[in-house]
Design an enzyme around this catalytic site. Structure first.
Site, PDB file in Angstrom:
ATOM      1  N   VAL A   1       0.843  -1.207   0.000  1.00 55.35           N
ATOM      2  CA  VAL A   1       0.000   0.000   0.000  1.00 55.35           C
ATOM      3  C   VAL A   1       0.880   1.260   0.000  1.00 55.35           C
ATOM      4  O   VAL A   1       0.684   2.178  -0.808  1.00 55.35           O
ATOM      5  CB  VAL A   1      -0.964   0.000   1.220  1.00 55.35           C
TER       6      VAL A   1
ATOM      7  N   ASP B   1       5.409 -22.779   6.227  1.00 56.94           N
ATOM      8  CA  ASP B   1       6.031 -24.036   5.783  1.00 56.94           C
ATOM      9  C   ASP B   1       7.353 -23.847   5.039  1.00 56.94           C
ATOM     10  O   ASP B   1       8.138 -24.789   4.920  1.00 56.94           O
ATOM     11  CB  ASP B   1       5.074 -24.805   4.863  1.00 56.94           C
TER      12      ASP B   1
ATOM     13  N   ARG C   1      11.204 -29.192  26.822  1.00 57.21           N
ATOM     14  CA  ARG C   1      12.469 -29.845  27.211  1.00 57.21           C
ATOM     15  C   ARG C   1      12.656 -29.778  28.737  1.00 57.21           C
ATOM     16  O   ARG C   1      13.116 -30.740  29.349  1.00 57.21           O
ATOM     17  CB  ARG C   1      13.643 -29.183  26.487  1.00 57.21           C
TER      18      ARG C   1
ATOM     19  N   ARG D   1      11.431 -38.137  30.462  1.00 61.83           N
ATOM     20  CA  ARG D   1      10.459 -38.686  29.518  1.00 61.83           C
ATOM     21  C   ARG D   1      10.919 -38.534  28.071  1.00 61.83           C
ATOM     22  O   ARG D   1      11.746 -37.683  27.764  1.00 61.83           O
ATOM     23  CB  ARG D   1       9.123 -37.952  29.672  1.00 61.83           C
TER      24      ARG D   1
ATOM     25  N   ARG E   1       2.263 -30.341   6.525  1.00 58.36           N
ATOM     26  CA  ARG E   1       1.577 -31.542   6.053  1.00 58.36           C
ATOM     27  C   ARG E   1       2.356 -32.228   4.945  1.00 58.36           C
ATOM     28  O   ARG E   1       2.394 -33.432   4.849  1.00 58.36           O
ATOM     29  CB  ARG E   1       0.198 -31.147   5.521  1.00 58.36           C
TER      30      ARG E   1
ATOM     31  N   ARG F   1       1.006 -20.630  13.736  1.00 54.55           N
ATOM     32  CA  ARG F   1       0.624 -19.752  12.629  1.00 54.55           C
ATOM     33  C   ARG F   1       0.418 -18.303  13.069  1.00 54.55           C
ATOM     34  O   ARG F   1       0.314 -17.407  12.230  1.00 54.55           O
ATOM     35  CB  ARG F   1      -0.665 -20.277  11.987  1.00 54.55           C
TER      36      ARG F   1
HETATM   37  O1  F6P Z   1      -0.217 -22.861   5.988  1.00 50.23           O
HETATM   38  C1  F6P Z   1       0.468 -24.047   6.033  1.00 50.23           C
HETATM   39  C2  F6P Z   1      -0.152 -24.925   7.060  1.00 50.23           C
HETATM   40  O2  F6P Z   1      -0.090 -24.320   8.315  1.00 50.23           O
HETATM   41  C3  F6P Z   1       0.439 -26.314   7.124  1.00 50.23           C
HETATM   42  O3  F6P Z   1       1.628 -26.382   7.834  1.00 50.23           O
HETATM   43  C4  F6P Z   1      -0.666 -27.093   7.734  1.00 50.23           C
HETATM   44  O4  F6P Z   1      -0.529 -28.422   7.428  1.00 50.23           O
HETATM   45  C5  F6P Z   1      -1.871 -26.482   7.092  1.00 50.23           C
HETATM   46  O5  F6P Z   1      -1.500 -25.164   6.776  1.00 50.23           O
HETATM   47  C6  F6P Z   1      -3.116 -26.444   7.915  1.00 50.23           C
HETATM   48  O6  F6P Z   1      -4.157 -26.012   7.101  1.00 50.23           O
HETATM   49  P1  F6P Z   1      -5.549 -25.448   7.570  1.00 50.23           P
HETATM   50  O7  F6P Z   1      -5.331 -24.050   8.035  1.00 50.23           O
HETATM   51  O8  F6P Z   1      -6.394 -25.469   6.357  1.00 50.23           O
HETATM   52  O9  F6P Z   1      -6.043 -26.318   8.667  1.00 50.23           O
END
Ligand code: F6P
Length: 319
Positions: free
Chosen positions: A24, A127, A154, A162, A171, A252
């Site tokens: 922007v 990812d 840890r 453990r 994924r 995330r």
């Molecule tokens: O954005 C990537 C990711 O976080 C992957 O690592 C994970 O497997 C997937 O998205 C999860 O997807 P969603 O948000 O659709 O559950």
């Protein structure tokens, strides 16, 4: 060019807001108008457009998530939806588009470019699995978020002696698992790109136990297998208390690291400058530490490979 659009697609990543801000502000510098498309490719189909001025992006550089929101949109693959999206772009008089996202969004960007709309792409994904760039926006933040959590685990792993299996996101790829596993000094890292045998994993554990090792951190990428099942298999072969934990969606979110923010600012700025220079169909990425444009055409179908040397190094150091 007078008006550009920006959207964020797929899974959100910390630093997406910093990229929107950069786009922007750079566009305003060129006296352009910016339209924010809400909810990714879905908003392109349903015409969820809103104007973004300078103040719309103030105070967001430090925020995780995306102010434009994001939706996974498999419907975009349908021709009639693509048609709707192109119609909306044209009717909105949008001269160029910047797409921010991961591999799915990269394919979407390519599809739109092929319809004659100038598009540039900014890789953003926790990812870090986008081919043609060494780094994606949000990866560094996610690595540090996961590392912080694993360091804490840890502590309790050592106190209770453990074996911990910790699932991190990814994924289809193990970039996050490898990076965080190396940083955390994990005793083993399981990723989808490298096949593992439960016996071999247990041998590593047994060797350690012989040396008097009492606790373990095993980092498992989401796509490498079910941690509960791996845990059970280990339990059949090794005496010891096993715990499994999934870090999940906390990876995330959160305030982006300096690295994620600055990468976002640089890539966002470059994506706009390229449009200014009439260059489109580019992904802006990092190669040997430099920000560079690469043709989307050359990257959108390729698969980024894991660095096996780093994987090997983590294995040796974790023994
Ligand atoms: O954005 C990537 C990711 O976080 C992957 O690592 C994970 O497997 C997937 O998205 C999860 O997807 P969603 O948000 O659709 O559950």
């Amino acid at each position: 060019m007078k008006k550009i659009g920006v959207l964020t697609g797929g899974g959100d990543a910390p630093g997406m807001n910093a990229a929107i801000r950069a786009i922007v502000r750079m566009a305003i510098y060129f006296d352009w108008e910016v339209i924010g498309i809400e909810e990714g490719f879905s908003g392109l189909i349903s015409n969820k457009f809103r104007r973004l001025d300078s103040s719309a992006v103030s105070g967001i550089i430090h925020q995780g998530g995306t102010i434009l929101r994001s939706v996974r949109c498999p419907e975009f693959k349908q021709k009639r939806n693509l048609k709707k999206a192109i119609k909306n772009i044209r009717e909105g008089k949008i001269d160029g588009l910047i797409v921010i996202g991961g591999n799915g969004s990269l394919k979407g960007a390519h599809t739109i470019q092929k319809q004659g709309i100038p598009v540039n792409f900014i890789p953003a994904s926790i990812d870090n699995d986008v081919f043609g760039t060494e780094d994606t926006i949000g990866f560094d933040t996610a690595v540090n978020t996961a590392l912080d959590a694993i360091d804490k685990i840890r502590d309790t792993a050592v106190s209770h002696e453990r074996i911990f299996l910790i699932e991190v996101m990814g994924r289809k790829s193990g970039f996050l698992a490898l990076e965080v596993g190396l940083a955390a000094g994990a005793e083993a890292i399981l990723i989808p790109e490298v096949k593992f045998k439960i016996e071999a994993l247990c041998n590593i554990l047994k060797k350690g136990i012989k040396r008097g090792k009492k606790s373990y951190i095993i980092v498992v990428a989401e796509g490498a297998g079910k941690i509960s099942e791996i845990g059970q298999e280990i339990g059949k072969r090794i005496k010891g208390e096993i715990r499994v934990t999934t870090l999940g969606y906390l990876q995330r979110g959160g305030s982006p690291s300096a690295d994620s923010r600055n990468l976002a600012s640089r890539l966002g700025g470059l994506a706009v400058k390229l449009l200014k220079n009439k260059k489109s169909g580019k992904m802006v990425g990092i190669a040997r530490g430099e920000i560079v444009p690469v043709p989307i055409e050359k990257v959108y179908l390729r698969r980024k490979r894991i660095d096996l040397q780093t994987y090997q190094l983590a294995k040796i150091l974790g023994l």
